[in-house]
Structure formats: structure tokens, C-alpha cells
Design a protein around this motif. Structure first.
Motif, PDB file in Angstrom:
ATOM      1  N   PHE A   1       0.983  -1.139   0.004  1.00  0.00           N
ATOM      2  CA  PHE A   1       0.119  -0.022  -0.050  1.00  0.00           C
ATOM      3  C   PHE A   1       0.839   1.265   0.034  1.00  0.00           C
ATOM      4  O   PHE A   1       1.937   1.185   0.379  1.00  0.00           O
ATOM      5  CB  PHE A   1      -0.795  -0.035   1.215  1.00  0.00           C
ATOM      6  CG  PHE A   1      -1.937  -1.150   1.328  1.00  0.00           C
ATOM      7  CD1 PHE A   1      -3.089  -0.911   0.713  1.00  0.00           C
ATOM      8  CD2 PHE A   1      -1.700  -2.372   1.627  1.00  0.00           C
ATOM      9  CE1 PHE A   1      -4.000  -1.835   0.564  1.00  0.00           C
ATOM     10  CE2 PHE A   1      -2.737  -3.273   1.583  1.00  0.00           C
ATOM     11  CZ  PHE A   1      -3.904  -2.923   1.069  1.00  0.00           C
TER      12      PHE A   1
ATOM     13  N   VAL B   1      -3.758   0.675   7.335  1.00  0.00           N
ATOM     14  CA  VAL B   1      -3.549  -0.680   7.044  1.00  0.00           C
ATOM     15  C   VAL B   1      -3.106  -1.408   8.328  1.00  0.00           C
ATOM     16  O   VAL B   1      -3.711  -2.616   8.723  1.00  0.00           O
ATOM     17  CB  VAL B   1      -2.515  -0.863   5.903  1.00  0.00           C
ATOM     18  CG1 VAL B   1      -2.241  -2.496   5.720  1.00  0.00           C
ATOM     19  CG2 VAL B   1      -2.939  -0.408   4.682  1.00  0.00           C
TER      20      VAL B   1
ATOM     21  N   GLU C   1      -1.160   5.382   3.394  1.00  0.00           N
ATOM     22  CA  GLU C   1      -2.103   4.484   4.003  1.00  0.00           C
ATOM     23  C   GLU C   1      -1.783   3.201   5.112  1.00  0.00           C
ATOM     24  O   GLU C   1      -2.275   2.568   5.383  1.00  0.00           O
ATOM     25  CB  GLU C   1      -2.748   3.590   2.853  1.00  0.00           C
ATOM     26  CG  GLU C   1      -3.349   4.472   1.731  1.00  0.00           C
ATOM     27  CD  GLU C   1      -3.877   3.829   0.575  1.00  0.00           C
ATOM     28  OE1 GLU C   1      -3.154   3.023  -0.082  1.00  0.00           O
ATOM     29  OE2 GLU C   1      -4.922   4.010   0.224  1.00  0.00           O
TER      30      GLU C   1
END
Length: 152
Positions: free
Chosen positions: A8, A16, A12
């Protein structure tokens, strides 16, 4: 090192990590379509099937526990003896390791052939047998075993 959050955008990463370390995350994951049936068929055909998985280091204890619960839920309690949870999959011997990780490495030499389970993040990896779905497992795994037998 290969962890899910590395797939990712760095922006993010925190979200996550929050999701994958939240209680119940690993237990809530559903098997890939056809996986349960393919694993049971392999066992019926005489294969010594082991489920080898690595716990996420940020939540190793809860991740391992939830993976046990998931295997019991989807495959039944008899499959728990086939579950091996380890950060180093090279300690497990066998003929084939089906894994989505682009490169499986560790502290031991391996006898198994790494069959790559297709994912977006491993699409550029070359030189390995690939399995795009569990419905294709029989033909892919048979071809790999035949190749290993011919080479020995």
C-alpha cells in the motif's frame, strides 16, 4: 521482508496496520474460491497436505490464534494438526509450497518447489510455476510434481 502493508501507499500504512492488527481480522478472512475443496481433494488423493502460514509480526499471537480458529471453521478440527505457523517457512519440508510471497527465504535449504499464487504484487516475478486459482491447482501441482520427478 514482505508484509501486507508494504503493498500500500505509505500514506495508508497506519490505516492498514490498524485494520490488520484489529481483533478478529484474520479470523474473518474467507478462503479463496475452491481452496477448501482443492485441499480436501489433495488429501483424498493421498497428498500429505500442510497449511504453512506466517503470523504478522505486529500481532503474532492474535494472528496465530485467529488462523487456528479459521482453519477449524473452514476445514474442521482434524485439519489443525496440519497447520504450521512459522515466520520461516524454509524449516518446513515437502515437495511444493504454494505461496503468494514473491520470494520465500529463510535459514534452511529447501527441497520444495515454490509455486506462486497469483496476486497483483507478484505479477512481475518470473521463472516460477504459477497458480491463478485453486480451481487450477490440480493441473499446476501435477505438472510441478512431474517436472520434479523427471529431474530426479
Amino acid at each position: 521482508k514482505f508484509e501486507i502493508e508494504e503493498n500500500f501507499d505509505p500514506s495508508e500504512h497506519e490505516l492498514v496496520m490498524e485494520v490488520i492488527t484489529s481483533p478478529g481480522f484474520y479470523e474473518s478472512l474467507e478462503p479463496y474460491p475452491g481452496a477448501v475443496e482443492a485441499l480436501k481433494r489433495l488429501l483424498e488423493e493421498g497428498a500429505d497436505v500442510k497449511l504453512v502460514t506466517a503470523p504478522h509480526p505486529a500481532c503474532a499471537g492474535s494472528c496465530a490464534r485467529e488462523k487456528f480458529l479459521s482453519v477449524e471453521k473452514h476445514l474442521g478440527p482434524s485439519w489443525l494438526e496440519r497447520l504450521i505457523i512459522t515466520r520461516d517457512k524454509t524449516h518446513v519440508q515437502g515437495d511444493i509450497l504454494v505461496d503468494d510471497k514473491p520470494k520465500v527465504s529463510g535459514g534452511q535449504p529447501t527441497l520444495w518447489t515454490h509455486v506462486l499464487f497469483d496476486q497483483a504484487y507478484n505479477g512481475k516475478v518470473e521463472g516460477k510455476a504459477r497458480m491463478s486459482s485453486w480451481s487450477s491447482s490440480a493441473e499446476v501441482l501435477s505438472a510441478v510434481l512431474a517436472s520434479k520427478k523427471a529431474a530426479s
